[in-house]
Design a protein around this motif. Sequence first.
Motif, mmCIF file in Angstrom:
data_model
loop_
_atom_site.group_PDB
_atom_site.id
_atom_site.type_symbol
_atom_site.label_atom_id
_atom_site.label_comp_id
_atom_site.label_asym_id
_atom_site.label_seq_id
_atom_site.Cartn_x
_atom_site.Cartn_y
_atom_site.Cartn_z
ATOM 1 N N UNK A 221 -3.725 -0.889 6.113
ATOM 2 C CA UNK A 221 -2.957 0.593 7.184
ATOM 3 C C UNK A 221 -2.754 1.669 6.732
ATOM 4 N N UNK A 222 -3.987 2.493 7.238
ATOM 5 C CA UNK A 222 -3.937 3.562 6.807
ATOM 6 C C UNK A 222 -3.552 4.211 7.329
ATOM 7 N N UNK A 223 -3.042 4.608 8.592
ATOM 8 C CA UNK A 223 -1.864 4.956 9.322
ATOM 9 C C UNK A 223 -0.666 5.245 8.884
ATOM 10 N N UNK A 224 -0.333 4.357 8.514
ATOM 11 C CA UNK A 224 1.524 4.587 7.367
ATOM 12 C C UNK A 224 1.655 2.860 6.689
ATOM 13 N N UNK A 225 0.452 2.688 5.830
ATOM 14 C CA UNK A 225 1.068 1.067 4.779
ATOM 15 C C UNK A 225 0.666 1.572 3.659
ATOM 16 N N UNK A 226 1.206 2.729 3.139
ATOM 17 C CA UNK A 226 1.155 3.163 1.623
ATOM 18 C C UNK A 226 2.013 2.781 1.457
ATOM 19 N N UNK A 227 2.067 1.674 0.328
ATOM 20 C CA UNK A 227 3.323 2.412 -1.044
ATOM 21 C C UNK A 227 3.655 2.528 -1.924
ATOM 22 N N UNK A 228 4.215 3.312 -2.853
ATOM 23 C CA UNK A 228 4.613 3.802 -3.653
ATOM 24 C C UNK A 228 5.778 4.435 -4.140
ATOM 25 N N UNK A 229 6.200 5.028 -5.463
ATOM 26 C CA UNK A 229 7.596 5.169 -5.952
ATOM 27 C C UNK A 229 7.608 6.814 -5.287
ATOM 28 N N UNK A 230 8.749 7.468 -5.551
ATOM 29 C CA UNK A 230 9.135 8.917 -4.608
ATOM 30 C C UNK A 230 7.993 10.076 -5.610
ATOM 31 N N UNK A 231 8.392 9.573 -7.017
ATOM 32 C CA UNK A 231 8.286 10.565 -7.416
ATOM 33 C C UNK A 231 6.722 10.809 -8.193
ATOM 34 N N UNK A 232 5.718 9.029 -7.591
ATOM 35 C CA UNK A 232 4.340 9.081 -7.155
ATOM 36 C C UNK A 232 4.487 10.070 -5.905
ATOM 37 N N UNK A 233 4.486 10.450 -5.438
ATOM 38 C CA UNK A 233 4.522 10.910 -4.152
ATOM 39 C C UNK A 233 4.733 12.282 -4.382
ATOM 40 N N UNK A 234 5.613 12.815 -5.061
ATOM 41 C CA UNK A 234 5.669 13.334 -5.192
ATOM 42 C C UNK A 234 4.439 14.607 -6.197
ATOM 43 N N UNK A 235 4.071 13.532 -6.840
ATOM 44 C CA UNK A 235 3.224 13.836 -7.959
ATOM 45 C C UNK A 235 1.670 14.043 -7.018
ATOM 46 N N UNK A 236 1.361 13.701 -5.510
ATOM 47 C CA UNK A 236 0.638 13.839 -4.819
ATOM 48 C C UNK A 236 0.655 15.480 -4.442
ATOM 49 N N UNK A 237 1.792 15.413 -3.309
ATOM 50 C CA UNK A 237 2.283 16.834 -3.509
ATOM 51 C C UNK A 237 1.862 18.212 -4.735
#
Length: 391
Positions: free
Chosen positions: A270-286
């Motif tokens: 579900x590529x339009x909204x189904x990715x789940x990860x920790x907030x730290x790892x979202x920050x890492x991508x940014x």
Amino acid sequence: MRTFGKWLGRVLLALLVAAVVIGLWKREEIARLLAVNSLFSEEKIVHNFSHMDGAFLSVPVSRGDGLTSELPYGPETELPETVDDWIAARDVTALVVLKDGAIVYENYFNGTGPEDRRISWSVAKSYLSALVGILLDEGKIASLDDPVTKYAPNLEGSAYDGASLRNVLHMASGVTFDEDYLDYDSDINRMGRVVALGGRLDDFTAELTETFAEPGSQWQYVSIDTHVIGMVVRGATGRGVPELLSEKVIAPLGLEHAPYYIVDGSGTAFVLGGLNMTTRDYARFGQMFAQGGQWNGKQVVPADWVTASTSPTAPTAEGQIGYGYQWWIPVGAAEGEYMARGIYGQYIYVDTARDVVIATNAADRKFREAGVAEQNIEIFREIAASVSGGT
């Protein structure tokens, strides 16, 4: 009369047995449908957003064989007093702030914690965009101006016949799709039920036939456009998005916890909204984007794609928020200021000039109210200035 009574009893017993059998056979689908119907309820939303694998089918995204790369901690920073009020008003569940690549603020709320793998909602779109940029650079996708049907031939004859990859990246396909989350019968909610009941999103997408504009002529946020991008990626490579994202993006970043994707009944992410990860790892991508697509000395995403995808090139209305290739650009943005954004308050905000990245998750049931999105951006700007010494 007694014979009729016996017959009726047998019929009722047979119906009861059939109901039990069907209930057992479909119990998982029924449980998922019930979970979806209460997904955003006030008493369950916080828990649900950290446990989406309990409501939907899912697949893990491998972290790869490399070592985990923990984010460093910088000097702890106090945020402006207005942030506390904003956290309470917006039902924020996590807030991580990076300055120069180091964590200077990290906190979790409403009973959640740092290891919670939180739903990204439309923040996931920006991850898929990064993957497209990599595949373009590798030559797996020839051109943004290729028709989507070149890679997804089952869309021939659908509303997407004639749209290019650039059009869907820009949310300018011209395809009619009702994205009202508050309307039970809207297209976006019908799509959610397809996922919950194990249906195929490719089939759902191919069945769309209505358009409201010529491809590329008008911007309108249509989440199903992102599923089409996923179809292009799969058609161009012959591989699934979770596997590709793991290899091309996740493994090089050295995530602390393995993410997972919600999938449909065929195992399609579900590529339009189904990715789940920790907030730290979202920050890492940014942070990787803030560094021009580099991480630990390796070019993960091509630098020219980082610039192109985060520039306001979509045909949005003048004076309104800008849009690139699945990234948002705020009104009045400074150069290098952009964000990934998802419903109910999910954000990755990047201020390249200040080298500030903010990742936040929330369960904000009032996210659609007038002024909320603008208030969020102002808070991010306030935080970025504060951790940069007020400059």
